[in-house]
Design a protein around this motif. Structure first.
Motif, PDB file in Angstrom:
ATOM      1  N   GLY A 193      -9.888  -3.216  12.517  1.00  0.00           N
ATOM      2  CA  GLY A 193      -8.827  -4.115  12.958  1.00  0.00           C
ATOM      3  C   GLY A 193      -9.073  -5.529  12.450  1.00  0.00           C
TER       4      GLY A 193
ATOM      5  N   LEU B 214       3.771 -13.303   5.182  1.00  0.00           N
ATOM      6  CA  LEU B 214       2.406 -12.801   5.355  1.00  0.00           C
ATOM      7  C   LEU B 214       1.577 -13.825   6.097  1.00  0.00           C
TER       8      LEU B 214
ATOM      9  N   GLY C 256      -5.482  -3.518   8.953  1.00  0.00           N
ATOM     10  CA  GLY C 256      -6.491  -2.567   9.454  1.00  0.00           C
ATOM     11  C   GLY C 256      -5.878  -1.258   9.920  1.00  0.00           C
ATOM     12  N   GLY C 257      -4.586  -1.270  10.174  1.00  0.00           N
ATOM     13  CA  GLY C 257      -3.899  -0.036  10.568  1.00  0.00           C
ATOM     14  C   GLY C 257      -4.149   0.412  11.996  1.00  0.00           C
TER      15      GLY C 257
ATOM     16  N   ILE D 178     -12.780   0.712  16.184  1.00  0.00           N
ATOM     17  CA  ILE D 178     -11.532  -0.020  15.968  1.00  0.00           C
ATOM     18  C   ILE D 178     -11.842  -1.436  15.496  1.00  0.00           C
TER      19      ILE D 178
HETATM   20  C1  LIG Z   1      -7.722   2.650  21.055  1.00  0.00           C
HETATM   21  C2  LIG Z   1      -7.319   1.229  20.719  1.00  0.00           C
HETATM   22  C3  LIG Z   1      -7.645   0.247  21.613  1.00  0.00           C
HETATM   23  C4  LIG Z   1      -7.292  -1.064  21.345  1.00  0.00           C
HETATM   24  N1  LIG Z   1      -7.639  -2.007  22.257  1.00  0.00           N
HETATM   25  C5  LIG Z   1      -7.337  -3.287  21.995  1.00  0.00           C
HETATM   26  C6  LIG Z   1      -7.700  -4.332  22.899  1.00  0.00           C
HETATM   27  O1  LIG Z   1      -8.344  -4.094  23.944  1.00  0.00           O
HETATM   28  N2  LIG Z   1      -7.338  -5.582  22.599  1.00  0.00           N
HETATM   29  C7  LIG Z   1      -6.643  -5.876  21.443  1.00  0.00           C
HETATM   30  O2  LIG Z   1      -6.352  -7.039  21.203  1.00  0.00           O
HETATM   31  N3  LIG Z   1      -6.306  -4.942  20.571  1.00  0.00           N
HETATM   32  C8  LIG Z   1      -6.629  -3.655  20.807  1.00  0.00           C
HETATM   33  N4  LIG Z   1      -6.255  -2.701  19.898  1.00  0.00           N
HETATM   34  C9  LIG Z   1      -5.440  -3.103  18.726  1.00  0.00           C
HETATM   35  C10 LIG Z   1      -6.314  -3.555  17.580  1.00  0.00           C
HETATM   36  O3  LIG Z   1      -6.971  -4.737  17.949  1.00  0.00           O
HETATM   37  C11 LIG Z   1      -5.493  -3.755  16.291  1.00  0.00           C
HETATM   38  O4  LIG Z   1      -6.411  -3.616  15.276  1.00  0.00           O
HETATM   39  C12 LIG Z   1      -4.850  -5.045  16.046  1.00  0.00           C
HETATM   40  O5  LIG Z   1      -3.936  -5.308  17.056  1.00  0.00           O
HETATM   41  C13 LIG Z   1      -4.060  -4.997  14.718  1.00  0.00           C
HETATM   42  O6  LIG Z   1      -4.864  -5.289  13.611  1.00  0.00           O
HETATM   43  P1  LIG Z   1      -4.762  -4.395  12.296  1.00  0.00           P
HETATM   44  O7  LIG Z   1      -5.404  -5.138  11.217  1.00  0.00           O
HETATM   45  O8  LIG Z   1      -5.313  -3.080  12.576  1.00  0.00           O
HETATM   46  O9  LIG Z   1      -3.194  -4.383  12.034  1.00  0.00           O
HETATM   47  P2  LIG Z   1      -2.239  -3.219  11.549  1.00  0.00           P
HETATM   48  O10 LIG Z   1      -2.255  -2.103  12.523  1.00  0.00           O
HETATM   49  O11 LIG Z   1      -2.490  -2.899  10.149  1.00  0.00           O
HETATM   50  O12 LIG Z   1      -0.873  -3.974  11.654  1.00  0.00           O
HETATM   51  C14 LIG Z   1      -0.316  -4.371  12.882  1.00  0.00           C
HETATM   52  C15 LIG Z   1       0.986  -5.115  12.641  1.00  0.00           C
HETATM   53  O13 LIG Z   1       0.702  -6.395  12.108  1.00  0.00           O
HETATM   54  C16 LIG Z   1       1.318  -6.551  10.826  1.00  0.00           C
HETATM   55  N5  LIG Z   1       0.359  -7.273   9.991  1.00  0.00           N
HETATM   56  C17 LIG Z   1      -0.951  -6.970   9.841  1.00  0.00           C
HETATM   57  N6  LIG Z   1      -1.535  -7.906   9.071  1.00  0.00           N
HETATM   58  C18 LIG Z   1      -0.589  -8.788   8.742  1.00  0.00           C
HETATM   59  C19 LIG Z   1      -0.594  -9.976   7.977  1.00  0.00           C
HETATM   60  N7  LIG Z   1      -1.702 -10.448   7.420  1.00  0.00           N
HETATM   61  N8  LIG Z   1       0.574 -10.636   7.841  1.00  0.00           N
HETATM   62  C20 LIG Z   1       1.709 -10.197   8.407  1.00  0.00           C
HETATM   63  N9  LIG Z   1       1.772  -9.087   9.151  1.00  0.00           N
HETATM   64  C21 LIG Z   1       0.627  -8.384   9.307  1.00  0.00           C
HETATM   65  C22 LIG Z   1       1.607  -5.150  10.360  1.00  0.00           C
HETATM   66  O14 LIG Z   1       2.728  -5.140   9.507  1.00  0.00           O
HETATM   67  C23 LIG Z   1       1.885  -4.420  11.661  1.00  0.00           C
HETATM   68  O15 LIG Z   1       3.208  -4.651  12.061  1.00  0.00           O
HETATM   69  C24 LIG Z   1      -6.609  -1.397  20.137  1.00  0.00           C
HETATM   70  C25 LIG Z   1      -6.297  -0.395  19.220  1.00  0.00           C
HETATM   71  C26 LIG Z   1      -6.649   0.918  19.489  1.00  0.00           C
HETATM   72  C27 LIG Z   1      -6.310   1.963  18.489  1.00  0.00           C
END
Ligand SMILES: Cc1cc2nc3c(=O)[nH]c(=O)nc-3n(C[C@H](O)[C@H](O)[C@H](O)COP(=O)(O)OP(=O)(O)OC[C@H]3O[C@@H](n4cnc5c(N)ncnc54)[C@H](O)[C@@H]3O)c2cc1C
Lengths: 287, 791
Positions: free
Chosen positions: A111, A167, A33-34, A107
């Motif tokens: 996410g 993964l 999700g980044g 988000i």
């Molecule tokens: C303003 C803001 C507030 C937030 N508040 C909260 C909160 O209150 N609580 C909370 O829990 N989170 C919070 N987050 C974080 C959010 O939940 C992220 O989306 C989540 O932590 C990561 O998911 P993603 O898919 O976006 O991962 P990404 O950002 O794409 O990746 C995160 C990491 O995980 C790795 N990764 C992702 N998917 C896989 C996979 N399938 N296998 C192996 N490695 C993988 C990536 O390589 C990277 O290192 C917040 C984010 C923001 C921007």
């Protein structure tokens, strides 16, 4: 700040994704999700040379019951889906209960559960809820796939038992049973912030007494933490005031939060006790 | 609600009406043009390498590798820019004994806070510039630093800047002479030590500047996200040695400012020189991390204060010691001493007592500079005063509203002055208090509070009276030698189609300046508002003026527009008289049409009059002088400041187990004189209240003991968000100033001035049953729980 320049690939299968990682000599990162990775790159805290976009892998998608009746959640399940999906509500209600506390709607739309758990931020809601739900985590690597119990998955701050390049494919969550009761809450300064402390509780109470209790805390140490002494203190009780007090008291042996520049460890423990008491009280008074 | 309009009461009156802003739609439609949106041909981007050290000597800088990086056009150090730009010093003459070291765009040999810009890279893209920062090698030699306020004041303290004789920037004393006697004779003395954390503006749009040096003409054009384009025109001209008329500063759409965007920043000053060195346009936009370590911070006070009261609850005297830490330099050109100066002068301002003593110490330390930010000094003075008043009430067993009723200056006592020398023309403290009590159902809330307390629910009610300084005369900066204008100018003209243009020196940062100027011009001229186009923010197309700060846009800019419009109206009517062969005095301009004043019957449309004036002057008598453009300046006369006043109420619920506070509701009764646009006044009040509540509960720049900022991101620095903010009810009283025709005073800072004080009193009120109290802002759960002895 602007991210450093990087290359980008979008594999179509898990195998291609693993290959891309293997070919990058350790300089690649998966992006789902980044929502954590992109800010980290913009701040130049992370500067991968290659981004492998896994957001389009069909094998990482899907919310369904497996043959054994448990729930399989693809790693790409969005936070927003955790909140809305009926199967999740039925079998993994702690995820649905916790979802509104995770960040903000924009988000949550992007996410993923896989990203949240792979990142293993101890202040995150979903990793702790995976513990409380007794999830098993399926990961794929060059050697094939393996399953890791959530208990064994989280090693240290942002560290898991996944090897570099592995993964996260899916979560397997045991089917809900009649008499299960779940509750989640957290104390955060503002709505959507990472919490000062949060807690999910799952009680198996088929006949009025607590057969099994699973209590998981977030933001109390380097990893999401199960409160086993508190769980033991509850087991066998009818969730009466005395049982609740005992569980609160037992937390001292479960949690050892450290001081940080905002919150002294002793205060965090105090808040954890207050929160647990309130959550159990809520379950006790629920019809 | 509105006071009678009198001279302003015109048939098509826009003054006093809630009309929406013409520019809101454009901004919402994404058509705003912020500095960030601008892209000039051959434009380059600047990035800055910042000091990781809190205090260090720069031993050497190696830029060779960076110069060879892709896209890099220039790498510049302090020495390179010092060759072009003369240094500046942040002192004002009327602050006797004030000192601060000279500053350069980039430091020559010493860094004095972590995050200070040291080397500039200019490249084809911001990303390439940032890449090159990584290739610069700076050798630093760590120097001892002073982070803590009290530590900085010790005689043996390390110096924030090498070679300084001490860490004292400025010291001031006020004393009416009889304070000791008053305290000795008092029935009760209450005292407290207060701490006010640092916070910062966090504008939606960060600081942004785009400098374009045209060597062919020797002309500098600067697109600058600032409140004060004329001030910067003057500064760029003088420090870079460019004739003033060759410097053009354009402030386009601005995404918030709150005082933060009127100070000289090192990076901004550097960007001018970078453009001159490259002979190309150079843009710099601070990212959020840079904003936290280089935008001015605000507050940072430690106040020890006591108040003497007699047995009947009459306040007899106050005695105050304020120490405030401002970073390693005083800011330029407004200095970092104004806040402290206003703190000690605003203490106790709503009350009648006459005996006062205060000491102010403004102290250097190794952190980013602090300076003027919305409601300069007011929240500190208000919180200290109002908390002491509540403590006195508690000591006497009086209700907080009652002790205020006994001590607030009576509404018929004006004109009068404060023991600190402020002169008050006419204020409405008593009426405000009565209105507030009714508005919030004060007695009902007190009864509810008692009932709920019995059930273990801990609610608190806090009230806080305030005055606000507005419409500053040259007594503010001019007498201190700063070239900061207290006057404003406007050029108002009728176009050939009979429309109206107003180019005015007050500026717009989102508060609606252009809207109220348009209202005033339309009203006073007698044309529909849609026909008036207001231009601001460009030194080449608008007359020189003070622009927008310290609550002067409506009071001074508005009066300028009013007087200009009246002059233009008289020119129009005189021309109409010639055309119609009527006496101008018998005519009026209404809704864009010249009418017979007595009957209202239409004589000639303004558009027709303009057509004749511009295209058929041959049809007019030979001696006709058709002056359809008027240039007019207005400077405040009479009172040095127009004070406003009001009172706020805050209702909170304390979770005594967690230390969390829910803000249930907030009320404001304010008196800003003539209200030009109630909608915009309400917005100003509400926005200001939210910033004050942010200071009360959330916002704090946290530093570790070594002076490193530990929460410089929006993940860790908590701005108040909608979910945590209460409904805010606003009531108005109008006591116009007689110094102007318009009668308007400022309202931009009133919300911020007292909301943190009301919140402080409310939380303390909720904590009373526990025998606990708090005197530090922000009131975090940690501080509240610690005060409650919960862990
Ligand atoms: C303003 C803001 C507030 C937030 N508040 C909260 C909160 O209150 N609580 C909370 O829990 N989170 C919070 N987050 C974080 C959010 O939940 C992220 O989306 C989540 O932590 C990561 O998911 P993603 O898919 O976006 O991962 P990404 O950002 O794409 O990746 C995160 C990491 O995980 C790795 N990764 C992702 N998917 C896989 C996979 N399938 N296998 C192996 N490695 C993988 C990536 O390589 C990277 O290192 C917040 C984010 C923001 C921007």
């Amino acid at each position: 700040m602007k991210a450093q320049a990087f290359s980008y690939v979008r594999p179509a299968t898990i195998a291609q994704a693993l290959d891309a990682f293997a070919g990058a000599d350790g300089a690649a990162t998966y992006i789902a999700g980044g929502q954590s990775l992109v800010p980290a790159m913009a701040l130049r805290l992370q500067a991968p040379e290659l981004l492998i976009d896994i957001a389009h892998l069909a094998e990482l998608r899907g919310i369904a019951l497996d043959e054994d009746g448990g729930l399989r959640l693809g790693a790409l399940t969005r936070h927003a889906e955790a909140h809305d999906d009926p199967l999740i509500a039925a079998h993994a209600p702690l995820l649905a209960l916790a979802a509104p506390f995770v960040a903000h709607p924009a988000i949550r739309n992007r996410g993923t559960l896989g990203g949240s758990v792979a990142l293993a931020d101890p202040a995150s809601e979903f990793p702790a809820m995976m513990l409380a739900l007794g999830a098993t985590i399926e990961v794929a690597g060059p050697e094939g796939t393996r399953r890791i119990a959530a208990e064994d998955f989280f090693q240290d701050l942002y560290q898991t038992t996944m090897e570099p390049g592995e993964l996260l494919v899916a979560f397997h969550i045991p089917a809900a049973r009649p008499g299960d009761r779940c509750v989640f809450d957290e104390l955060a300064r503002r709505r959507g912030d990472y919490a000062l402390v949060g807690c999910g509780v799952k009680l198996a109470m088929p006949a009025g007494t607590v057969d099994e209790a699973r209590i998981a805390f977030l933001a109390v140490g380097p990893i999401p933490t199960r409160a086993r002494n508190a769980e033991d203190a509850l087991a066998g009780t009818r969730l009466d005031a005395e049982g609740i007090r005992a569980a609160q008291a037992a937390l001292g042996a479960d949690l050892d939060p450290q001081d940080d520049d905002q919150v002294p460890g002793a205060m965090r423990l105090h808040l954890a006790r207050v929160l647990l008491g309130r959550l159990l009280g809520r379950l006790a008074s629920a019809p | 609600m509105n006071a009678p309009l009198g001279a302003l009461d015109r048939p098509n009156s826009y003054i006093g009406r809630s009309v929406s802003r013409p520019n809101a739609k454009r901004l919402l439609a994404g058509r705003g043009r912020y500095v960030t949106d601008l892209a000039l041909p051959r434009m380059l981007h600047a990035a800055f390498l910042r000091s990781p050290y809190v205090h260090a000597r720069i031993v050497s800088i190696d830029t060779e590798a960076a110069r060879a990086m892709p896209g890099v056009r220039l790498v510049a150090t302090g020495a390179d820019l010092a060759a072009l730009c003369t240094p500046w010093t942040g002192t004002l003459d009327h602050f006797k004994g004030m000192k601060s070291a000279p500053q350069h765009p980039l430091p020559l040999d010493e860094v004095t806070w972590s995050g200070q810009a040291v080397v500039a890279v200019v490249a084809e893209s911001r990303a390439e510039a940032e890449d090159a920062l990584g290739a610069i090698e700076i050798a630093f030699e760590d120097l001892p630093a002073v982070a803590d306020l009290d530590a900085a004041l010790r005689p043996d303290a390390d110096r924030a800047a090498n070679g300084a004789e001490d860490n004292l920037c400025f010291r001031a004393r006020l004393d009416t002479g009889d304070v000791e006697d008053r305290f000795a004779a008092a029935a009760h003395v209450v005292e407290e030590e207060f701490r006010f954390g640092r916070h910062t503006a966090v504008t939606l749009e960060p600081r942004a500047i785009l400098a374009d040096w045209d060597a062919s003409e020797g002309k500098l054009t600067v697109h600058h996200a600032t409140q004060t384009p004329y001030q910067f025109q003057d500064l760029y001209s003088r420090h870079y040695g460019i004739p003033e008329a060759n410097v053009r500063v354009i402030a386009p759409d601005i995404g918030g400012s709150f005082g933060m965007k009127l100070h000289v920043y090192h990076e901004d000053m550097a960007v001018i020189g970078l453009s001159m060195l490259c002979a190309r346009p150079v843009k710099f936009v601070a990212d959020r991390l840079e904003s936290f370590v280089s935008d001015i911070h605000a507050r940072d006070h430690r106040v020890r204060a006591r108040m003497a009261v007699d047995a009947s609850g009459e306040i007899l005297a106050m005695d105050v010691d304020d120490a405030t830490a401002i970073g390693a330099f005083s800011t330029y050109p407004r200095t970092s001493a104004v806040e402290g100066n206003q703190v000690i002068r605003l203490m106790g301002a709503p009350y009648r007592f006459r005996s006062y003593r205060a000491e102010l110490s403004v102290v250097f330390q190794n952190k980013v500079q602090t300076s003027q930010y919305r409601a300069v000094g007011h929240p500190i003075a208000c919180a200290v005063t109002e908390r002491l008043v509540d403590m006195a009430a508690e000591r006497l067993g009086l209700d907080p509203a009652e002790i205020r009723a006994r001590n607030l200056i009576p509404d018929d006592a004006y004109p009068c002055d404060s023991p600190t020398g402020y002169k008050f023309e006419a204020l409405s403290h008593q009426e405000s208090l009565a209105r507030l009590k009714a508005l919030m159902d004060y007695d009902g809330l007190r009864a509810e509070q008692a009932t709920l307390r019995a059930r273990g629910v801990h609610r608190g009610i806090g009230i806080a009276s305030f005055v606000e300084i507005s419409n500053p005369s040259p007594a503010f900066y001019g007498i201190g030698g700063a070239r900061i204008s207290a006057q404003d100018g406007a050029v108002v003209s009728v176009t050939p189609s009979g429309e109206v243009r107003c180019a005015i020196s007050v500026t717009e940062q989102g508060q609606g300046t252009e809207t109220i100027v348009g209202q005033i011009v339309a009203d006073q001229l007698g044309v529909p508002r849609e026909r008036v186009r207001v231009t601001t923010g460009d030194t080449e197309t608008t007359p020189h003026g003070g622009a927008t700060w310290a609550c002067r846009g409506a009071g001074i800019g508005g009066e300028t527009a009013l007087q200009a419009a009246r002059r233009l109206r008289s020119n129009i009517l005189s021309l109409a008289g010639t055309i119609l062969q009527a006496k101008p005095a018998d005519l009026d301009l209404r809704d864009g049409i010249v009418v017979e004043a007595s009957s209202g019957s239409e004589r000639i449309a303004l558009s027709e009059l303009a057509r004749i004036a511009y295209f058929r002057s041959d049809t007019l008598p030979p001696d006709t002088s058709a002056q359809l453009t008027v240039a007019h300046h207005y400077a405040p006369q009479g009172y040095p400041f127009a004070f406003t006043n009001g009172i706020q109420g805050c209702h909170v619920e304390l979770d005594a187990e967690t230390g969390f506070v829910t803000i249930l509701k907030h009320w404001v009764v304010e008196d800003c004189g003539r209200i030009i646009n109630p909608l915009l006044v309400d917005e100003q009040i509400r926005g200001g209240v939210v910033q004050g509540l942010g200071a009360a509960f959330f916002e704090e720049c946290r530093y570790d003991e070594d002076g490193q900022l530990t929460n410089g991101s929006l993940a860790d620095y908590l701005v108040p968000m909608a979910c945590e903010m209460p409904d805010i009810v606003v009531g108005h009283i109008e006591t116009p100033t007689a110094d102007t025709v318009l009668g308007a005073k400022g309202c931009g800072e009133a919300g911020t001035a007292a909301s943190s004080a009301a919140a402080l009193n409310a939380v303390n009120d909720a904590m009373r049953p526990f025998g606990a109290s708090i005197a530090q802002l922000p009131m975090t759960p940690t501080r509240i729980l610690a005060a409650l002895g919960q862990f």
